[in-house]
Design an enzyme around this catalytic site. Structure first.
Site, PDB file in Angstrom:
ATOM      1  N   ASP A  28       5.747   1.717  -7.931  1.00 44.77           N
ATOM      2  CA  ASP A  28       5.165   1.932  -6.615  1.00 44.77           C
ATOM      3  C   ASP A  28       4.669   3.395  -6.583  1.00 44.77           C
ATOM      4  O   ASP A  28       5.058   4.200  -7.439  1.00 44.77           O
ATOM      5  CB  ASP A  28       6.253   1.699  -5.560  1.00 44.77           C
ATOM      6  CG  ASP A  28       5.855   2.195  -4.199  1.00 44.77           C
ATOM      7  OD1 ASP A  28       4.795   1.768  -3.710  1.00 44.77           O
ATOM      8  OD2 ASP A  28       6.605   3.009  -3.616  1.00 44.77           O
TER       9      ASP A  28
ATOM     10  N   ASP B 284       3.589   5.598  -3.191  1.00 46.57           N
ATOM     11  CA  ASP B 284       4.064   6.427  -2.064  1.00 46.57           C
ATOM     12  C   ASP B 284       5.569   6.320  -1.918  1.00 46.57           C
ATOM     13  O   ASP B 284       6.112   5.225  -1.739  1.00 46.57           O
ATOM     14  CB  ASP B 284       3.369   6.002  -0.771  1.00 46.57           C
ATOM     15  CG  ASP B 284       1.877   6.293  -0.809  1.00 46.57           C
ATOM     16  OD1 ASP B 284       1.521   7.460  -1.013  1.00 46.57           O
ATOM     17  OD2 ASP B 284       1.084   5.355  -0.669  1.00 46.57           O
TER      18      ASP B 284
END
Ligand code: XBP
Ligand code: MG
Length: 225
Positions: free
Chosen positions: A9, A11
């Site tokens: 991922d 953020d």
């Protein structure tokens, strides 16, 4: 598991970017003449919705005094937010979370594939990778699946399903690295073992179903997998 790939991922996982997004949203609102200010508590609430345009729409539903904005104005605000975000990141305003660079280097040296599955916009990912990794390392992430590539953003599994499909590997050989419940839900729904490193905005969430929850990636050892 027979580990062949790590899917990151962006953020909150690669870097603590959400405060940069929040400041950029607020500047874009002010520049556009909107008397809106998203403080930390409000932004934590809004982060339940992934995607910047979707987040603005959610705010419009929540705030009774907010004026109705049409799609074109939302798109313009979002584009300006991303422009400000990119400028901040490119000027050195963001660094990787602890353990990320070492894990990426170790995984590459061990012959693992590296991929990205994010709900943020592609230019934001590119700006972050260019600013935080040496060129050669940034190119190691393949595929990079971004928000524009999927119909349904996290917690839907689409981003992870597409990343796995592009990797051409069985899902049980891919491990997802996430920081949020939305991300964990997405990765699990795609059939992925998931390790969670909670971030600034997600420490209050519960991560049932995660293979492991660790403070940061310095505590992640490839030899355990
Ligand atoms: C987190 C998000 C994103 C960003 C903003 O993405 O929810 O919406 O806050 O992205 P990740 P855009 O999956 O990397 O945790 O404004 O570009 O949509
Ligand atoms: Mg995240």
């Amino acid at each position: 598991m027979v580990l062949r790939a790590l899917i990151f991922d962006v953020d909150g996982t690669l870097a603590e970017t959400e405060e940069i997004h929040r400041a950029a949203f607020n500047r874009a609102f002010a520049e556009d003449g909107l008397a809106w200010h998203w403080d930390v508590d409000l932004y934590r609430e809004l982060l339940r919705v992934t995607g910047g345009k979707e987040r603005i729409r959610r705010y419009l539903e929540m705030d009774v005094v907010a004026p109705a904005l049409d799609d074109a104005r939302i798109a313009r605000l979002h584009a300006r937010k991303n422009q400000i975000y990119g400028e901040t990141v490119r000027s050195g305003g963001c660094s990787l979370r602890p353990g990320v660079a070492d894990l990426v280097a170790a995984a590459h040296a061990a012959g693992l594939r590296l991929a990205i599955a994010t709900t943020t916009s592609r230019p934001n990912v590119e700006a972050l990778l260019a600013a935080t990794f040496a060129d050669a390392t940034a190119n190691l992430f393949d595929p990079i699946v971004a928000g524009e590539d999927v119909v349904a953003k996290k917690p839907a599994p689409d981003a992870y399903l597409l990343a796995v499909e592009k990797l051409g590997l069985p899902p049980e050989t891919c491990l997802a690295l996430e920081d949020s419940l939305n991300g964990l839900t997405a990765a699990r729904a795609a059939g992925l073992v998931t390790v969670v490193t909670p971030s600034l905005y997600t420490t209050h969430e519960s991560f049932d179903g995660a293979a492991r929850v660790i403070p940061d990636l310095t505590a992640f050892d490839l030899a355990d997998w």
